[in-house]
Scaffold this motif. Structure first.
Motif, PDB file in Angstrom:
ATOM      1  N   PHE A 241      79.444  64.094  10.090  1.00 43.68           N
ATOM      2  CA  PHE A 241      78.875  63.432  11.252  1.00 43.68           C
ATOM      3  C   PHE A 241      77.551  62.772  10.882  1.00 43.68           C
ATOM      4  N   GLY A 242      77.233  61.684  11.611  1.00 42.85           N
ATOM      5  CA  GLY A 242      75.977  61.014  11.341  1.00 42.85           C
ATOM      6  C   GLY A 242      76.086  59.515  11.452  1.00 42.85           C
TER       7      GLY A 242
ATOM      8  N   MET B 223      79.246  59.730  19.902  1.00 43.41           N
ATOM      9  CA  MET B 223      80.128  60.899  19.841  1.00 43.41           C
ATOM     10  C   MET B 223      80.156  61.546  18.468  1.00 43.41           C
ATOM     11  N   THR B 224      79.998  60.729  17.429  1.00 46.23           N
ATOM     12  CA  THR B 224      80.130  61.240  16.067  1.00 46.23           C
ATOM     13  C   THR B 224      78.784  61.378  15.357  1.00 46.23           C
TER      14      THR B 224
ATOM     15  N   ALA C 228      81.534  68.167  19.246  1.00 44.56           N
ATOM     16  CA  ALA C 228      82.251  69.317  19.796  1.00 44.56           C
ATOM     17  C   ALA C 228      82.479  69.172  21.298  1.00 44.56           C
ATOM     18  N   ARG C 229      81.523  68.555  21.992  1.00 51.01           N
ATOM     19  CA  ARG C 229      81.680  68.370  23.440  1.00 51.01           C
ATOM     20  C   ARG C 229      82.841  67.437  23.757  1.00 51.01           C
ATOM     21  N   PHE C 230      83.191  66.583  22.810  1.00 49.94           N
ATOM     22  CA  PHE C 230      84.329  65.673  22.997  1.00 49.94           C
ATOM     23  C   PHE C 230      85.587  66.200  22.318  1.00 49.94           C
ATOM     24  N   GLY C 231      85.521  67.422  21.783  1.00 47.48           N
ATOM     25  CA  GLY C 231      86.682  68.009  21.129  1.00 47.48           C
ATOM     26  C   GLY C 231      86.995  67.414  19.774  1.00 47.48           C
TER      27      GLY C 231
ATOM     28  N   PHE D 250      87.422  56.899  14.372  1.00 45.92           N
ATOM     29  CA  PHE D 250      86.327  56.136  14.974  1.00 45.92           C
ATOM     30  C   PHE D 250      86.889  55.108  15.936  1.00 45.92           C
ATOM     31  N   GLY D 251      86.183  54.906  17.043  1.00 47.53           N
ATOM     32  CA  GLY D 251      86.570  53.891  18.016  1.00 47.53           C
ATOM     33  C   GLY D 251      87.586  54.408  19.023  1.00 47.53           C
TER      34      GLY D 251
END
Length: 324
Positions: A14-15, A51-52, A59-62, A69-70
């Motif tokens: 992530f980042g 999100m990423t 994690a909040r978006f599963g 991506f996208g």
């Protein structure tokens, strides 16, 4: 890409969008109640990199690694799962596939009704690049418009009007009969006028500039970027129930996101575009190999219009069935 594989943009950590990698992955297969779409174009949104950006948000978006991506996509149905009757092979579709749309193929629920997992028939007269940018921004603008309910006689202040959601919000408010004042940078003023908004510079002194443009007052407001427009609208006497936020939370002020959009919102927007009553400017398009550059441009949030990733030859509406 072979029949067994699909090109995809993914993150192994992530980042920053700089971490994006384009690779071949096993092609997804449509299960019961699902369709597979050969993606021709994918639209980018600020939420893609938000999100990423870190493990907690993901994690909040599963989402878990490796992650795609996208979310916005358009393309052609090339596989239909058992029990699906609303879609057929070769039909053009658009919709949402949460954090996996920038790929050669995506699988979505045929009966899905959220931006995370849905498909809609692409109307004749809309090309795939345009269809590929409708889901997130269109849903969000529709939801925000539904909160403030603009109409004839209203003067609506829209903050962040030159961005991806603003493209839709300005035009939806104008179609409802409202006068629209949109905040932006001086460089965006021509773009805002083209959309039907009267431009005003954001920043210190915004309330005074709006008063000069609208001495009769402002009756509703949407803040699509932060909180400046909320505070300005309050200063101008707009009641909280006619103010809406999208990217921030303010006590007492309703917030909207794509999940709040009314059923049929995307179909309505698509039909407005097909009828020539609403237009969607495409700022730039990039091949998937340039996903890092495209994502970084989107993340800077100074784009006027939408950014698209091309994944296949864009299919004109009249050729979709014969070429699929």
């Amino acid at each position: 890409m072979s029949a067994d594989t699909s090109t995809a943009a993914q993150l192994d950590s992530f980042g920053d969008p700089e971490n994006l990698i384009v690779r071949e992955i096993p092609a997804p297969q449509a299960g019961p109640g699902q369709i597979r779409v050969r993606v021709t174009a994918a639209g980018l949104n600020p939420m893609d990199w938000v999100m990423t950006a870190d493990p907690d948000t993901a994690a909040r978006f599963g989402l878990s690694l490796p992650v795609g991506f996208g979310t916005d996509y358009a393309g052609v149905v090339d596989q239909v799962g058992d029990g699906v009757s609303d879609f057929s092979l070769g039909e053009r579709v658009f919709g949402g596939a949460l954090s996996r749309a920038v790929a050669g193929s995506v699988v979505v629920r045929a009966s899905g009704d959220t931006a995370a997992d849905e498909a809609h028939h692409t109307p004749d007269g809309i090309d795939d690049r345009t269809a590929a940018v409708l889901t997130i921004a269109g849903r969000t603008a529709s939801a925000a418009t539904g909160v403030i309910k603009p109409g004839a006689g209203d003067t609506v202040l829209i903050g962040g009007a030159a961005g991806g959601v603003g493209v839709f919000a300005v035009q939806l408010a104008r179609l409802a009969g409202a006068r629209v004042i949109g905040t932006g940078s001086a460089a965006s003023f021509g773009h805002l006028r083209d959309l039907g908004a009267e431009p005003v510079a954001y920043g210190e002194g915004l309330a005074d500039r709006v008063r000069a443009l609208a001495p009769g007052g402002v009756s509703a407001a949407m803040d699509l970027f932060g909180t400046e427009t909320v505070h300005t609208a309050r200063e101008l006497g707009v009641p909280d129930e006619r103010i809406c936020t999208v990217a921030a939370q303010v006590d007492g002020v309703p917030a909207a996101n794509g999940a709040n959009a009314e059923p049929g919102a995307l179909e309505e927007i698509a039909q407005l575009i097909a009828a020539g009553r609403l237009r969607v400017p495409i700022a730039r398009s990039f091949p998937i190999e340039e996903i890092r550059t495209a994502a970084q441009l989107q993340a800077a949030r100074h784009v006027r219009g939408k950014i698209v990733i091309d994944l296949a030859q864009i299919i004109p509406p009249s050729r979709a069935a014969s070429d699929a």
